[in-house]
Design a protein around this motif. Structure first.
Motif, PDB file in Angstrom:
ATOM      1  N   SER A   1       5.731   6.745 -10.366  1.00  0.00           N
ATOM      2  CA  SER A   1       5.789   5.363 -10.850  1.00  0.00           C
ATOM      3  C   SER A   1       5.800   4.374  -9.683  1.00  0.00           C
ATOM      4  CB  SER A   1       7.031   5.157 -11.720  1.00  0.00           C
ATOM      5  OG  SER A   1       6.981   5.960 -12.879  1.00  0.00           O
ATOM      6  N   MET A   2       6.589   4.677  -8.656  1.00  0.00           N
ATOM      7  CA  MET A   2       6.642   3.780  -7.502  1.00  0.00           C
ATOM      8  C   MET A   2       5.303   3.716  -6.781  1.00  0.00           C
ATOM      9  SD  MET A   2      10.450   4.190  -5.819  1.00  0.00           S
ATOM     10  CE  MET A   2      10.482   5.986  -5.749  1.00  0.00           C
ATOM     11  N   ALA A   3       4.635   4.867  -6.637  1.00  0.00           N
ATOM     12  CA  ALA A   3       3.327   4.883  -5.976  1.00  0.00           C
ATOM     13  C   ALA A   3       2.320   4.056  -6.760  1.00  0.00           C
ATOM     14  CB  ALA A   3       2.838   6.317  -5.806  1.00  0.00           C
ATOM     15  N   LEU A   4       2.320   4.224  -8.085  1.00  0.00           N
ATOM     16  CA  LEU A   4       1.383   3.482  -8.927  1.00  0.00           C
ATOM     17  C   LEU A   4       1.731   2.002  -8.998  1.00  0.00           C
ATOM     18  CD1 LEU A   4       1.027   6.005 -11.888  1.00  0.00           C
ATOM     19  CD2 LEU A   4      -0.671   5.537 -10.115  1.00  0.00           C
ATOM     20  N   GLY A   5       2.994   1.662  -8.757  1.00  0.00           N
ATOM     21  CA  GLY A   5       3.412   0.269  -8.781  1.00  0.00           C
ATOM     22  C   GLY A   5       2.910  -0.529  -7.594  1.00  0.00           C
ATOM     23  N   CYS A   6       2.443   0.165  -6.555  1.00  0.00           N
ATOM     24  CA  CYS A   6       1.878  -0.519  -5.391  1.00  0.00           C
ATOM     25  C   CYS A   6       0.468  -1.009  -5.714  1.00  0.00           C
ATOM     26  CB  CYS A   6       1.857   0.426  -4.189  1.00  0.00           C
ATOM     27  SG  CYS A   6       3.502   0.979  -3.660  1.00  0.00           S
ATOM     28  N   ASP A   7      -0.031  -1.926  -4.909  1.00  0.00           N
ATOM     29  CA  ASP A   7      -1.347  -2.505  -5.158  1.00  0.00           C
ATOM     30  C   ASP A   7      -2.474  -1.530  -4.869  1.00  0.00           C
ATOM     31  OD1 ASP A   7      -0.404  -5.217  -5.748  1.00  0.00           O
ATOM     32  OD2 ASP A   7       0.181  -5.245  -3.638  1.00  0.00           O
ATOM     33  N   LEU A   8      -2.334  -0.769  -3.805  1.00  0.00           N
ATOM     34  CA  LEU A   8      -3.362   0.182  -3.383  1.00  0.00           C
ATOM     35  C   LEU A   8      -2.703   1.507  -3.055  1.00  0.00           C
ATOM     36  CD1 LEU A   8      -5.341  -2.209  -0.990  1.00  0.00           C
ATOM     37  CD2 LEU A   8      -5.977  -1.584  -3.322  1.00  0.00           C
ATOM     38  N   LEU A   9      -3.488   2.582  -3.160  1.00  0.00           N
ATOM     39  CA  LEU A   9      -2.923   3.926  -3.005  1.00  0.00           C
ATOM     40  C   LEU A   9      -3.812   4.745  -2.073  1.00  0.00           C
ATOM     41  CD1 LEU A   9      -1.009   6.222  -3.753  1.00  0.00           C
ATOM     42  CD2 LEU A   9      -2.179   6.404  -5.959  1.00  0.00           C
ATOM     43  N   VAL A  10      -3.210   5.213  -0.995  1.00  0.00           N
ATOM     44  CA  VAL A  10      -3.863   6.107  -0.044  1.00  0.00           C
ATOM     45  C   VAL A  10      -3.178   7.463  -0.152  1.00  0.00           C
ATOM     46  CG1 VAL A  10      -4.354   6.553   2.389  1.00  0.00           C
ATOM     47  CG2 VAL A  10      -4.440   4.206   1.517  1.00  0.00           C
ATOM     48  N   ALA A  11      -3.965   8.544  -0.224  1.00  0.00           N
ATOM     49  CA  ALA A  11      -3.352   9.866  -0.407  1.00  0.00           C
ATOM     50  C   ALA A  11      -4.082  10.917   0.410  1.00  0.00           C
ATOM     51  CB  ALA A  11      -3.373  10.258  -1.881  1.00  0.00           C
ATOM     52  N   ALA A  12      -3.328  11.895   0.890  1.00  0.00           N
ATOM     53  CA  ALA A  12      -3.924  13.057   1.530  1.00  0.00           C
ATOM     54  C   ALA A  12      -4.633  13.902   0.474  1.00  0.00           C
ATOM     55  CB  ALA A  12      -2.843  13.882   2.219  1.00  0.00           C
TER      56      ALA A  12
ATOM     57  N   VAL B   1       0.848  -1.188   0.000  1.00  0.00           N
ATOM     58  CA  VAL B   1       0.000   0.000   0.000  1.00  0.00           C
ATOM     59  C   VAL B   1       0.880   1.233   0.000  1.00  0.00           C
ATOM     60  CG1 VAL B   1      -1.862   1.222   1.187  1.00  0.00           C
ATOM     61  CG2 VAL B   1      -1.724  -1.282   1.337  1.00  0.00           C
ATOM     62  N   ALA B   2       0.656   2.138  -0.958  1.00  0.00           N
ATOM     63  CA  ALA B   2       1.377   3.409  -0.981  1.00  0.00           C
ATOM     64  C   ALA B   2       0.625   4.429  -0.139  1.00  0.00           C
ATOM     65  CB  ALA B   2       1.516   3.917  -2.411  1.00  0.00           C
ATOM     66  N   ALA B   3       1.367   5.205   0.651  1.00  0.00           N
ATOM     67  CA  ALA B   3       0.786   6.289   1.443  1.00  0.00           C
ATOM     68  C   ALA B   3       1.442   7.585   0.993  1.00  0.00           C
ATOM     69  CB  ALA B   3       1.026   6.054   2.931  1.00  0.00           C
TER      70      ALA B   3
END
Length: 270
Positions: free
Chosen positions: A120-131, A107-109
């Motif tokens: 690219s690294m954030a999108l390469g994760c399975d799930l994405l959490v963002a402020a 999970v990318a935070a």
């Protein structure tokens, strides 16, 4: 003042069954530093076979995910041969392939933003959490470069071609709220809350059945490019395997008994 060479490229800590990896380049909005890809690769490779780790959170230290390549470093690449440049790029692309094939949820935070290879690294994760106030940018065009790290591949799966082309040709930023509306961002949080939300999500996923999770990740990844027949074959293969597993036995028995299955206990067995 500490020597810049002694600054670790990632900060590593555990939150129960979740491994938290934070990109760490103080004063540079976590621009990519020497050794970052190798450090992330080493940490993920170790986590892959560590039964005590059920999920990973990838984030950035000090309120920013990653601003991409350090232009002072990239400026020296023109002095290298094309073969040497390609070898350097494989650090990023090897990491992206590792994220793609990693059997546990990642999970990318994202706080602040993610640009260039950071995106690219954030999108390469399975799930994405963002402020809510985080911003994302393909960015490369602004310095005469082209996207890498799978940015165009990932974005093409979730955005219309016209929007993908606009983002790549202009380098303009796109906000987390719009990406959430488009389905790219899984969870939105108030500023400062992305990491905690990502860890909570990762904790939930870490308690799931390890083998089924890995199979589901593969199915979701391959569904984009597979034909229906190929995907049906893959689903049949995995369902046959899953029906004979200890995980499904534990899960079905617990469901019938109106209990919660303890999949983590299966991972602890020798």
């Amino acid at each position: 003042m500490s020597d810049a060479n002694t600054v670790p490229p990632i900060l590593v800590r555990r939150e129960g069954a979740v491994l938290v990896l934070a990109i760490h380049t103080p004063g540079k909005r976590n621009a990519i530093s020497p050794g970052l890809y190798a450090a992330l690769t080493e940490a993920l490779t170790g986590a892959r076979t560590d039964a005590a780790i059920g999920a990973v959170v990838l984030t950035g230290a000090d309120g920013y995910f990653c601003s991409g390549g350090d232009l002072n470093v990239l400026a020296t690449r023109r002095l290298l041969t094309p073969e040497q440049r390609h070898e350097k790029l494989e650090g990023l692309h090897g990491l992206i392939r590792l994220l793609r094939d990693f059997p546990k949820p990642v999970v990318a935070a994202v706080e602040g933003g993610a640009a260039g290879a950071g995106l690219s690294m954030a999108l390469g994760c399975d799930l994405l959490v963002a402020a809510r106030d985080a911003a994302f940018s393909v960015a490369y065009i602004k310095v005469g470069l082209t996207p890498d790290g799978g940015a165009t591949a990932f974005l093409s799966q979730v955005l219309p071609r016209q929007l993908l082309t606009e983002l790549c040709l202009t380098g303009d930023r796109i906000g987390a709220e719009r990406l959430h509306a488009l389905g790219v961002v899984n969870r939105l949080t108030e500023p400062g809350g992305a990491e905690a939300e990502a860890i909570a999500l990762a904790v939930r996923l870490a308690g799931g059945p390890e083998q089924a999770t890995a199979r589901i990740k593969t199915l979701c990844r391959e569904a984009v490019s597979n034909s229906l027949d190929a995907q049906l074959d893959r689903e049949a293969q995995f369902m046959v395997e899953a029906q004979g597993s200890a995980e499904s036995a534990a899960g079905i028995d617990a469901f019938l008994a109106k209990q919660s299955p303890d999949f983590a206990a299966l991972r602890r067995k020798p």
